[in-house]
Design a protein around this motif. Sequence first.
Motif, PDB file in Angstrom:
ATOM      1  N   ASP A  18       0.868  -1.170   0.000  1.00  0.00           N
ATOM      2  CA  ASP A  18       0.000   0.000   0.000  1.00  0.00           C
ATOM      3  C   ASP A  18       0.913   1.231   0.000  1.00  0.00           C
ATOM      4  O   ASP A  18       2.119   1.133   0.256  1.00  0.00           O
ATOM      5  N   TRP A  32       4.917  -3.520  -7.328  1.00  0.00           N
ATOM      6  CA  TRP A  32       3.551  -3.023  -7.421  1.00  0.00           C
ATOM      7  C   TRP A  32       3.201  -2.286  -6.142  1.00  0.00           C
ATOM      8  O   TRP A  32       3.564  -2.717  -5.040  1.00  0.00           O
ATOM      9  N   TRP A  34      -0.231   0.046  -4.420  1.00  0.00           N
ATOM     10  CA  TRP A  34      -1.608   0.478  -4.620  1.00  0.00           C
ATOM     11  C   TRP A  34      -1.930   1.631  -3.677  1.00  0.00           C
ATOM     12  O   TRP A  34      -1.318   1.782  -2.618  1.00  0.00           O
ATOM     13  N   LYS A  99      -9.016   3.985  -6.980  1.00  0.00           N
ATOM     14  CA  LYS A  99      -7.956   3.088  -6.541  1.00  0.00           C
ATOM     15  C   LYS A  99      -7.087   2.724  -7.741  1.00  0.00           C
ATOM     16  O   LYS A  99      -7.597   2.433  -8.821  1.00  0.00           O
ATOM     17  N   HIS A 101      -3.467   0.516  -8.911  1.00  0.00           N
ATOM     18  CA  HIS A 101      -2.290  -0.343  -8.745  1.00  0.00           C
ATOM     19  C   HIS A 101      -1.310   0.114  -9.822  1.00  0.00           C
ATOM     20  O   HIS A 101      -1.702   0.268 -10.985  1.00  0.00           O
ATOM     21  N   TYR A 122      -0.062  -0.422 -15.020  1.00  0.00           N
ATOM     22  CA  TYR A 122      -1.015   0.034 -14.019  1.00  0.00           C
ATOM     23  C   TYR A 122      -2.355  -0.655 -14.232  1.00  0.00           C
ATOM     24  O   TYR A 122      -2.642  -1.183 -15.307  1.00  0.00           O
TER      25      TYR A 122
END
Length: 125
Positions: A18, A32, A34, A99, A101, A122
Amino acid sequence: ERFVVGGAGAGDIGNAYDAATARSHADEKDVWVWGYIVGVATNTGKAAFTPPFTKNTNLVLGTKASTSDTAHCLAVELKAGDIRNALNLVDHPELLGRKLHIKGDLVSAYYGIPGLKAPSEYQLQ
């Protein structure tokens, strides 16, 4: 055989950091992350969290759509090209609060905020 040191790692979208956790993983590559699109970095350590937005070169992610403190955010570089065209808030203010990623390289500072540079992939939700 595959060996992973320090956990599963964020090289897989299912293990994405996160935005708050990513802040402490500078120098990791191809990971990655998010977060919710909450604004744009405007100057060293500063961000705009409400439209109209004037910079299309970056965006700021928070762990909640209501985040409005850069101490809890990750700045994301948007290099010229498809990713910038799709995600920048100047052209797409409707993405505020969505949201995201995104995969790239974590850095200790981008616009004076921990950040992600060189995004390569993404997924918007």
